[in-house]
Design a protein around this motif. Structure first.
Motif, PDB file in Angstrom:
ATOM      1  N   GLU A 109       0.830  -1.201   0.000  1.00  0.00           N
ATOM      2  CA  GLU A 109       0.000   0.000   0.000  1.00  0.00           C
ATOM      3  C   GLU A 109       0.866   1.252   0.000  1.00  0.00           C
ATOM      4  O   GLU A 109       0.518   2.254  -0.627  1.00  0.00           O
ATOM      5  CB  GLU A 109      -0.921  -0.004   1.220  1.00  0.00           C
ATOM      6  CG  GLU A 109      -1.898   1.157   1.263  1.00  0.00           C
ATOM      7  CD  GLU A 109      -2.814   1.230   0.049  1.00  0.00           C
ATOM      8  OE1 GLU A 109      -3.222   2.346  -0.324  1.00  0.00           O
ATOM      9  OE2 GLU A 109      -3.118   0.173  -0.535  1.00  0.00           O
ATOM     10  N   ARG A 112       1.771   2.052  -3.497  1.00  0.00           N
ATOM     11  CA  ARG A 112       0.650   2.658  -4.218  1.00  0.00           C
ATOM     12  C   ARG A 112       0.510   4.137  -3.855  1.00  0.00           C
ATOM     13  O   ARG A 112       0.272   4.988  -4.731  1.00  0.00           O
ATOM     14  CB  ARG A 112      -0.652   1.928  -3.884  1.00  0.00           C
ATOM     15  CG  ARG A 112      -0.747   0.508  -4.439  1.00  0.00           C
ATOM     16  CD  ARG A 112      -2.167  -0.011  -4.280  1.00  0.00           C
ATOM     17  NE  ARG A 112      -2.293  -1.421  -4.582  1.00  0.00           N
ATOM     18  CZ  ARG A 112      -2.441  -1.919  -5.799  1.00  0.00           C
ATOM     19  NH1 ARG A 112      -2.444  -1.109  -6.847  1.00  0.00           N
ATOM     20  NH2 ARG A 112      -2.572  -3.226  -5.980  1.00  0.00           N
ATOM     21  N   LYS A 113       0.633   4.443  -2.566  1.00  0.00           N
ATOM     22  CA  LYS A 113       0.521   5.837  -2.121  1.00  0.00           C
ATOM     23  C   LYS A 113       1.648   6.680  -2.705  1.00  0.00           C
ATOM     24  O   LYS A 113       1.434   7.821  -3.129  1.00  0.00           O
ATOM     25  CB  LYS A 113       0.549   5.899  -0.595  1.00  0.00           C
ATOM     26  CG  LYS A 113      -0.713   5.370   0.064  1.00  0.00           C
ATOM     27  CD  LYS A 113      -0.631   5.482   1.579  1.00  0.00           C
ATOM     28  CE  LYS A 113      -1.920   4.982   2.231  1.00  0.00           C
ATOM     29  NZ  LYS A 113      -1.845   5.059   3.720  1.00  0.00           N
ATOM     30  N   GLN A 115       3.218   6.090  -5.480  1.00  0.00           N
ATOM     31  CA  GLN A 115       2.948   6.243  -6.906  1.00  0.00           C
ATOM     32  C   GLN A 115       1.914   7.346  -7.143  1.00  0.00           C
ATOM     33  O   GLN A 115       2.057   8.160  -8.068  1.00  0.00           O
ATOM     34  CB  GLN A 115       2.457   4.920  -7.493  1.00  0.00           C
ATOM     35  CG  GLN A 115       2.100   4.969  -8.962  1.00  0.00           C
ATOM     36  CD  GLN A 115       3.292   5.206  -9.882  1.00  0.00           C
ATOM     37  OE1 GLN A 115       4.422   5.318  -9.433  1.00  0.00           O
ATOM     38  NE2 GLN A 115       3.039   5.301 -11.176  1.00  0.00           N
ATOM     39  N   THR A 116       0.887   7.385  -6.317  1.00  0.00           N
ATOM     40  CA  THR A 116      -0.117   8.452  -6.423  1.00  0.00           C
ATOM     41  C   THR A 116       0.531   9.812  -6.198  1.00  0.00           C
ATOM     42  O   THR A 116       0.229  10.788  -6.907  1.00  0.00           O
ATOM     43  CB  THR A 116      -1.246   8.234  -5.398  1.00  0.00           C
ATOM     44  OG1 THR A 116      -1.900   6.988  -5.680  1.00  0.00           O
ATOM     45  CG2 THR A 116      -2.265   9.355  -5.451  1.00  0.00           C
ATOM     46  N   GLU A 119       2.531  10.814  -9.292  1.00  0.00           N
ATOM     47  CA  GLU A 119       1.659  11.271 -10.373  1.00  0.00           C
ATOM     48  C   GLU A 119       1.116  12.672 -10.093  1.00  0.00           C
ATOM     49  O   GLU A 119       1.010  13.502 -11.000  1.00  0.00           O
ATOM     50  CB  GLU A 119       0.521  10.269 -10.568  1.00  0.00           C
ATOM     51  CG  GLU A 119       1.012   8.923 -11.121  1.00  0.00           C
ATOM     52  CD  GLU A 119      -0.031   7.822 -11.045  1.00  0.00           C
ATOM     53  OE1 GLU A 119      -1.112   8.086 -10.480  1.00  0.00           O
ATOM     54  OE2 GLU A 119       0.239   6.709 -11.548  1.00  0.00           O
ATOM     55  N   SER A 120       0.817  12.949  -8.822  1.00  0.00           N
ATOM     56  CA  SER A 120       0.351  14.296  -8.448  1.00  0.00           C
ATOM     57  C   SER A 120       1.466  15.311  -8.637  1.00  0.00           C
ATOM     58  O   SER A 120       1.229  16.432  -9.120  1.00  0.00           O
ATOM     59  CB  SER A 120      -0.122  14.307  -6.990  1.00  0.00           C
ATOM     60  OG  SER A 120      -1.249  13.472  -6.815  1.00  0.00           O
TER      61      SER A 120
END
Length: 226
Positions: A109, A112-113, A115-116, A119-120
């Motif tokens: 997780e 994933r965070k 990666q987010t 992208e931001s």
């Protein structure tokens, strides 16, 4: 620079001092080749010399500073040999981590965070935030293997990893979305349980990063005054 210019947060004084100095080294505020003494840190932050000493020792252990016997700590200047060896080492560790996670089809997780966040940062064109999230992404994969020894060994090179991301600003030698796209392929291979693809995508990602850093080293050398 006036004494006591830099302020520390409310966390543990030693940890806060380490994080502040680490950030300044990575960003280039404290430049490659620059010396850091206990007295300078003590004066800059208004901390006791033993606290400053503990900070320098921690930074040295992680490779963010280099110091030989009876010498002042210096921010390292990584050359092509250093960088090639660093990425060789990273590939050994990180491809193994990707393989192990793919075997279990475990996408952390925390990855994933991160990666987010990457992208931001790409959308916001926030280079410094992208670097931080990139570091968090790779650490998330290493830590998810749940091998204390792997994490300890990886920590030994983590300082130099941070230096390459911050000092050489290699992310800026490619389109902003490239790193995010490469990370996405790694996560997909892990989620699919495709061990070979996970290793291949991680190796490709690190090789691309290595080549960007090396290109920046060459460019910096060519731009330097004779």
């Amino acid at each position: 620079m006036s004494a006591g210019q830099f302020q520390l947060g409310p966390s543990s004084l030693t940890d806060a001092l380490y994080e502040s100095v680490r950030s300044r080294i990575i960003s280039g505020d404290i430049a490659p080749g620059e010396k850091l003494t206990e007295q300078r840190i003590a004066d800059d932050y208004r901390v006791a010399r033993p606290t400053a000493k503990a900070c320098l020792e921690r930074l040295t252990a992680l490779g963010l500073l280099r110091r030989s016997a009876h010498k002042t700590a210096v921010v390292p200047e990584l050359d092509e040999v250093d960088i090639t060896d660093l990425f060789f080492t990273r590939e050994m560790f990180e491809c193994t981590a990707a393989d192990r996670l793919a075997q279990a089809r475990t996408v952390p997780e925390a990855a994933r965070k991160a990666q987010t966040a990457i992208e931001s940062a790409v959308r916001a064109k926030a280079f410094d935030d992208q670097v931080v999230a990139d570091i968090e992404f790779h650490w998330a994969l290493i830590n998810a293997v749940d091998s204390p020894r792997l994490s300890r060994v990886y920590e030994m090179v983590s300082g130099e990893v941070h230096l390459t991301m911050g000092q050489f600003k290699a992310h800026r030698r490619t389109t902003p979305s490239t790193v995010a796209a490469e990370h996405a392929l790694i996560l997909k291979a892990i989620e699919d349980g495709d061990r070979a693809a996970a290793r291949e995508q991680m190796a490709h990602h690190l090789q691309q990063a290595r080549d960007r850093v090396l290109a920046q080293v060459v460019a910096s050398r060519e731009e330097a005054p004779a």
